[in-house]
Design a protein around this motif. Structure first.
Motif, PDB file in Angstrom:
ATOM      1  N   ASN A  88     -14.211  29.840  49.355  1.00 43.55           N
ATOM      2  CA  ASN A  88     -14.186  28.749  48.697  1.00 43.55           C
ATOM      3  C   ASN A  88     -14.660  29.158  47.387  1.00 43.55           C
ATOM      4  O   ASN A  88     -15.217  28.240  46.643  1.00 43.55           O
ATOM      5  CB  ASN A  88     -15.493  27.578  49.230  1.00 43.55           C
ATOM      6  CG  ASN A  88     -14.840  27.057  50.429  1.00 43.55           C
ATOM      7  OD1 ASN A  88     -13.602  26.445  50.424  1.00 43.55           O
ATOM      8  ND2 ASN A  88     -15.636  26.584  51.337  1.00 43.55           N
ATOM      9  N   GLN A  89     -14.298  30.258  46.719  1.00 47.81           N
ATOM     10  CA  GLN A  89     -14.597  30.717  45.468  1.00 47.81           C
ATOM     11  C   GLN A  89     -14.185  29.685  44.376  1.00 47.81           C
ATOM     12  O   GLN A  89     -14.930  29.365  43.319  1.00 47.81           O
ATOM     13  CB  GLN A  89     -14.074  32.115  45.277  1.00 47.81           C
ATOM     14  CG  GLN A  89     -14.799  33.404  46.012  1.00 47.81           C
ATOM     15  CD  GLN A  89     -14.075  33.367  47.223  1.00 47.81           C
ATOM     16  OE1 GLN A  89     -13.186  32.346  47.614  1.00 47.81           O
ATOM     17  NE2 GLN A  89     -14.011  34.804  47.845  1.00 47.81           N
ATOM     18  N   LEU A  90     -13.085  29.123  44.495  1.00 51.19           N
ATOM     19  CA  LEU A  90     -12.311  27.998  43.518  1.00 51.19           C
ATOM     20  C   LEU A  90     -13.529  27.112  43.453  1.00 51.19           C
ATOM     21  O   LEU A  90     -13.848  26.582  42.290  1.00 51.19           O
ATOM     22  CB  LEU A  90     -10.994  27.766  43.880  1.00 51.19           C
ATOM     23  CG  LEU A  90     -10.433  26.723  42.960  1.00 51.19           C
ATOM     24  CD1 LEU A  90     -10.327  27.167  41.289  1.00 51.19           C
ATOM     25  CD2 LEU A  90      -9.143  26.257  43.150  1.00 51.19           C
ATOM     26  N   ASN A  91     -13.911  26.600  44.580  1.00 54.00           N
ATOM     27  CA  ASN A  91     -14.676  25.392  44.616  1.00 54.00           C
ATOM     28  C   ASN A  91     -16.212  25.699  43.851  1.00 54.00           C
ATOM     29  O   ASN A  91     -16.707  25.074  42.811  1.00 54.00           O
ATOM     30  CB  ASN A  91     -15.375  24.985  45.928  1.00 54.00           C
ATOM     31  CG  ASN A  91     -14.063  24.325  46.736  1.00 54.00           C
ATOM     32  OD1 ASN A  91     -13.491  24.969  47.568  1.00 54.00           O
ATOM     33  ND2 ASN A  91     -13.903  23.099  46.386  1.00 54.00           N
ATOM     34  N   GLN A 305      -2.367  22.315  44.893  1.00 53.01           N
ATOM     35  CA  GLN A 305      -2.694  23.054  46.019  1.00 53.01           C
ATOM     36  C   GLN A 305      -1.743  22.581  46.966  1.00 53.01           C
ATOM     37  O   GLN A 305      -1.271  23.331  48.027  1.00 53.01           O
ATOM     38  CB  GLN A 305      -3.933  22.357  46.588  1.00 53.01           C
ATOM     39  CG  GLN A 305      -5.280  23.199  45.661  1.00 53.01           C
ATOM     40  CD  GLN A 305      -5.590  24.561  45.881  1.00 53.01           C
ATOM     41  OE1 GLN A 305      -5.033  25.010  47.185  1.00 53.01           O
ATOM     42  NE2 GLN A 305      -5.798  25.216  44.840  1.00 53.01           N
ATOM     43  N   TYR A 306      -1.090  21.558  47.156  1.00 55.09           N
ATOM     44  CA  TYR A 306      -0.172  21.050  48.323  1.00 55.09           C
ATOM     45  C   TYR A 306       1.121  21.708  48.175  1.00 55.09           C
ATOM     46  O   TYR A 306       1.685  22.336  48.806  1.00 55.09           O
ATOM     47  CB  TYR A 306       0.361  19.609  47.978  1.00 55.09           C
ATOM     48  CG  TYR A 306       1.488  19.189  48.875  1.00 55.09           C
ATOM     49  CD1 TYR A 306       1.156  18.988  49.981  1.00 55.09           C
ATOM     50  CD2 TYR A 306       2.690  18.836  48.178  1.00 55.09           C
ATOM     51  CE1 TYR A 306       2.560  18.261  50.927  1.00 55.09           C
ATOM     52  CE2 TYR A 306       3.638  18.524  48.922  1.00 55.09           C
ATOM     53  CZ  TYR A 306       3.672  17.981  50.203  1.00 55.09           C
ATOM     54  OH  TYR A 306       4.571  17.622  50.977  1.00 55.09           O
ATOM     55  N   PRO A 429     -17.127  17.988  45.791  1.00 60.04           N
ATOM     56  CA  PRO A 429     -16.086  18.656  46.045  1.00 60.04           C
ATOM     57  C   PRO A 429     -16.446  19.844  47.107  1.00 60.04           C
ATOM     58  O   PRO A 429     -15.708  20.007  48.014  1.00 60.04           O
ATOM     59  CB  PRO A 429     -15.596  19.205  44.924  1.00 60.04           C
ATOM     60  CG  PRO A 429     -16.237  18.467  43.800  1.00 60.04           C
ATOM     61  CD  PRO A 429     -17.456  17.888  44.323  1.00 60.04           C
ATOM     62  N   LEU A 430     -17.571  20.288  47.166  1.00 58.20           N
ATOM     63  CA  LEU A 430     -17.957  21.288  48.267  1.00 58.20           C
ATOM     64  C   LEU A 430     -17.972  20.857  49.537  1.00 58.20           C
ATOM     65  O   LEU A 430     -17.834  21.360  50.566  1.00 58.20           O
ATOM     66  CB  LEU A 430     -19.335  21.864  48.137  1.00 58.20           C
ATOM     67  CG  LEU A 430     -19.444  22.607  46.523  1.00 58.20           C
ATOM     68  CD1 LEU A 430     -20.934  23.114  46.286  1.00 58.20           C
ATOM     69  CD2 LEU A 430     -18.386  23.850  46.358  1.00 58.20           C
ATOM     70  N   ILE A 431     -18.056  19.447  49.833  1.00 52.15           N
ATOM     71  CA  ILE A 431     -18.146  18.806  51.025  1.00 52.15           C
ATOM     72  C   ILE A 431     -16.636  18.131  51.487  1.00 52.15           C
ATOM     73  O   ILE A 431     -16.305  18.048  52.707  1.00 52.15           O
ATOM     74  CB  ILE A 431     -19.283  17.722  50.861  1.00 52.15           C
ATOM     75  CG1 ILE A 431     -20.318  18.310  50.880  1.00 52.15           C
ATOM     76  CG2 ILE A 431     -19.212  16.825  52.222  1.00 52.15           C
ATOM     77  CD1 ILE A 431     -21.609  17.159  50.484  1.00 52.15           C
ATOM     78  N   VAL A 432     -16.127  17.408  50.410  1.00 48.78           N
ATOM     79  CA  VAL A 432     -15.030  16.846  50.571  1.00 48.78           C
ATOM     80  C   VAL A 432     -13.510  17.359  50.220  1.00 48.78           C
ATOM     81  O   VAL A 432     -12.469  16.724  50.501  1.00 48.78           O
ATOM     82  CB  VAL A 432     -14.999  15.396  50.223  1.00 48.78           C
ATOM     83  CG1 VAL A 432     -16.268  14.433  50.839  1.00 48.78           C
ATOM     84  CG2 VAL A 432     -14.930  15.201  48.691  1.00 48.78           C
ATOM     85  N   ASP A 437      -9.863  23.290  53.271  1.00 46.91           N
ATOM     86  CA  ASP A 437      -9.117  22.314  53.951  1.00 46.91           C
ATOM     87  C   ASP A 437      -7.884  21.972  53.494  1.00 46.91           C
ATOM     88  O   ASP A 437      -6.827  20.896  53.668  1.00 46.91           O
ATOM     89  CB  ASP A 437     -10.080  20.807  53.798  1.00 46.91           C
ATOM     90  CG  ASP A 437     -11.091  20.838  54.620  1.00 46.91           C
ATOM     91  OD1 ASP A 437     -11.039  21.539  55.734  1.00 46.91           O
ATOM     92  OD2 ASP A 437     -12.039  20.149  54.391  1.00 46.91           O
ATOM     93  N   ALA A 438      -7.298  22.790  52.347  1.00 51.94           N
ATOM     94  CA  ALA A 438      -6.008  22.496  51.775  1.00 51.94           C
ATOM     95  C   ALA A 438      -4.869  22.727  52.581  1.00 51.94           C
ATOM     96  O   ALA A 438      -4.939  23.621  53.341  1.00 51.94           O
ATOM     97  CB  ALA A 438      -6.035  23.433  50.373  1.00 51.94           C
ATOM     98  N   PRO A 439      -3.603  22.061  52.483  1.00 57.66           N
ATOM     99  CA  PRO A 439      -3.599  20.929  51.462  1.00 57.66           C
ATOM    100  C   PRO A 439      -3.809  19.689  51.989  1.00 57.66           C
ATOM    101  O   PRO A 439      -3.743  18.518  51.130  1.00 57.66           O
ATOM    102  CB  PRO A 439      -2.209  21.063  51.202  1.00 57.66           C
ATOM    103  CG  PRO A 439      -1.616  21.459  52.684  1.00 57.66           C
ATOM    104  CD  PRO A 439      -2.446  22.429  53.171  1.00 57.66           C
ATOM    105  N   ARG A 440      -4.245  19.692  53.276  1.00 59.39           N
ATOM    106  CA  ARG A 440      -4.556  18.150  53.670  1.00 59.39           C
ATOM    107  C   ARG A 440      -6.174  17.878  53.418  1.00 59.39           C
ATOM    108  O   ARG A 440      -6.999  18.025  54.448  1.00 59.39           O
ATOM    109  CB  ARG A 440      -4.209  18.173  55.334  1.00 59.39           C
ATOM    110  CG  ARG A 440      -4.515  16.710  55.967  1.00 59.39           C
ATOM    111  CD  ARG A 440      -3.963  16.599  57.272  1.00 59.39           C
ATOM    112  NE  ARG A 440      -4.376  15.445  58.069  1.00 59.39           N
ATOM    113  CZ  ARG A 440      -3.856  15.297  59.106  1.00 59.39           C
ATOM    114  NH1 ARG A 440      -3.264  15.969  60.042  1.00 59.39           N
ATOM    115  NH2 ARG A 440      -3.882  13.858  59.704  1.00 59.39           N
ATOM    116  N   TYR A 441      -6.447  17.057  52.410  1.00 56.44           N
ATOM    117  CA  TYR A 441      -7.796  17.017  51.981  1.00 56.44           C
ATOM    118  C   TYR A 441      -8.002  15.576  52.665  1.00 56.44           C
ATOM    119  O   TYR A 441      -8.455  14.784  51.947  1.00 56.44           O
ATOM    120  CB  TYR A 441      -7.869  17.100  50.643  1.00 56.44           C
ATOM    121  CG  TYR A 441      -8.040  18.086  50.082  1.00 56.44           C
ATOM    122  CD1 TYR A 441      -8.836  19.194  49.978  1.00 56.44           C
ATOM    123  CD2 TYR A 441      -6.697  18.693  49.175  1.00 56.44           C
ATOM    124  CE1 TYR A 441      -8.887  20.279  49.370  1.00 56.44           C
ATOM    125  CE2 TYR A 441      -6.746  19.713  48.650  1.00 56.44           C
ATOM    126  CZ  TYR A 441      -7.670  20.707  48.732  1.00 56.44           C
ATOM    127  OH  TYR A 441      -7.421  22.044  47.952  1.00 56.44           O
TER     128      TYR A 441
END
Length: 472
Positions: A88-91, A305-306, A429-432, A437-441
């Motif tokens: 999750n480094q981008l987050n 991301q999709y 964003p760290l949660i949702v 979870d990409a690409p289906r957020y």
């Protein structure tokens, strides 16, 4: 000071009354541009302001968003692989920027009421430009976290500070257009960052650097001259300006315009003033409106991301960077529509376009939450989500009008609403919008839908309270 003396000059004051209408009459020409219905003197004055303030504001916000959004383009264009960023480094990179952005906003806007904007704002821009160059030489995620925090801290004063400055010079019928034109620079910069990454990706290997590293260097080269321009373009506040392109009479003229709008000049920060600000509904309701707008999902690079993770077909790097710019193009067009319609069709009302944008958010994010829809339908939802991204300028114009009788309140509320919005963006964003979870957020799309519903409710409550307050 000379410009204060001019306000007391009966010739200057009388002349100002002659050329400034308390409420300018509107003809069809005002639907094109608001100053067309005004006196030649006022039209010339507004042209000078636009040439300096609006030009610098737009260019400055362009480089802010260019330097803010380039991390997403770099990530999907080689940085993830080169630095082995598969968690999750981008987050975390986005969160570090957000934390710095949150910390700096309120102190920056308070400073702005006491230090000349023509010194403070360009200096902040210069700092974040240097830090953008530094990003190109980061070799680990930890280094990027640290630099991104400092970039966020330096950028924190620009947007609320410039919205505060715009609200200090423009009248009600001028305000929404300028605030929204200023805000369109964010969408244009995000588009440009995508195009730029698609172009510089092929520079990979030159000078021993990857294409994503060249993106940061070129961003910094674009930013540097714009930052320096601020030292000569920004006019400070009407009562403190010493800018070279306004004559002493024009400085007095600018103050008179704000008097007619009921916008007060600077006053001391007192205990009574602070108590008054925090007892008012202004800071609370406007914060809810801005929090729900700013966290409606567009902050996440969901379209890119999709495309990045799509397998059939597999999209190329240039497509991943370029296709999402269609969302930004929709945002630019709708932002300008909101500005013109708010000033003309809706007769200065800010809430109707906000309801339109929030409603479109719901129509776009509900199908994406369902997810089991066709690829073309998903593309349409991602692109049309741009309808909800252009409301910031309207909310800031509304804020300037609601808080018009207290400069310090306007400065504090302008910073607070943006700061609280990014407080949510620091952890939400760290949660949702988790990268894993990409690409289906799924959680993200549901959250964005709920925020849009709350935005509609908060907007209508704010409208009711403002109308009641004006009637007193």
């Amino acid at each position: 000071m000379e410009h204060h003396d001019n306000l007391e000059d009966p010739i200057v004051a009388h002349h100002a009354e002659d050329v400034i209408q308390v409420k300018p009459k509107q003809s069809w020409k005002s639907y094109i541009w608001d100053s067309f219905d005004k006196s030649p003197e006022e039209r010339h004055f507004v042209f000078k302001l636009d040439s300096a303030v609006l030009t610098f504001a737009t260019l400055g916000y362009f480089i802010k968003y260019l330097d803010q959004s380039n991390i997403n383009n770099a990530f999907v264009s080689g940085m993830q692989k080169d630095l082995d960023l598969y968690g999750n480094q981008l987050n975390y990179m986005q969160t570090c920027w957000t934390v710095g952005y949150v910390i700096g906003q309120i102190p920056s806007n308070i400073i702005l009421t006491r230090v000349r904007p023509s010194i403070w704002i360009p200096t902040l821009e210069l700092v974040w430009t240097i830090l953008t160059f530094c990003l190109s030489q980061c070799n680990t995620a930890g280094q990027i976290y640290g630099v991104r925090f400092l970039v966020g801290l330096a950028e924190s004063g620009f947007y609320p500070g410039m919205q505060f400055l715009i609200g200090s010079w423009y009248r009600q019928d001028e305000l929404a257009k300028r605030s929204c034109i200023f805000h369109t620079a964010s969408a244009i910069a995000t588009m440009f960052s995508g195009y730029l990454m698609a172009a510089v990706y092929h520079l990979g290997g030159i000078g021993g650097m990857a294409g994503w590293q060249w993106l940061f260097i070129i961003d910094g080269c674009i930013s540097l001259p714009i930052a320096l321009l601020g030292y000569v373009c920004l006019p400070d506040l009407p009562e403190t300006t010493r800018v070279w392109y306004l004559t002493p009479d024009e400085r007095a003229f600018g103050q008179k315009r704000m008097e007619l709008e009921g916008r007060k000049g600077r006053q001391p920060y007192t205990r009574a003033k602070i108590k008054k600000i925090f007892k008012s509904w202004h800071i609370y309701m406007l914060s809810i409106v801005y929090i729900t707008f700013n966290n409606n999902g567009l902050s996440a690079p969901v379209f890119a991301q999709y495309l990045h993770y799509h397998k059939n077909p597999v999209y190329k790097i240039w497509q991943v960077n370029v296709y999402p710019t269609a969302t930004n193009a929709v945002q630019v067009v709708t932002t300008l529509f909101y500005a013109w319609s708010s000033d003309t069709i809706f007769r200065g009302k800010r809430w109707p376009p906000i309801l339109i944008g929030a409603g479109m958010n719901i129509l776009c994010y509900v199908p994406l939450a369902i997810w089991n829809i066709s690829r073309s339908f998903k593309f349409a939802c991602y692109i049309l989500a741009g309808f909800g991204g252009g409301l910031s300028g309207l909310i800031y114009a509304w804020t300037a009008e609601i808080c018009s009788d207290d400069l310090e309140e306007r400065a504090l509320v302008s910073a607070t609403i943006n700061e609280l919005a990014y407080v949510f963006q620091a952890w939400l964003p760290l949660i949702v919008w988790e990268q894993v979870d990409a690409p289906r957020y799924h959680k993200g799309f549901i959250t964005a839908t709920c925020f849009s519903v709350v935005l509609i409710i908060a907007t209508m409550v704010t409208r009711h309270l403002h109308e009641r307050e004006k009637a007193l």
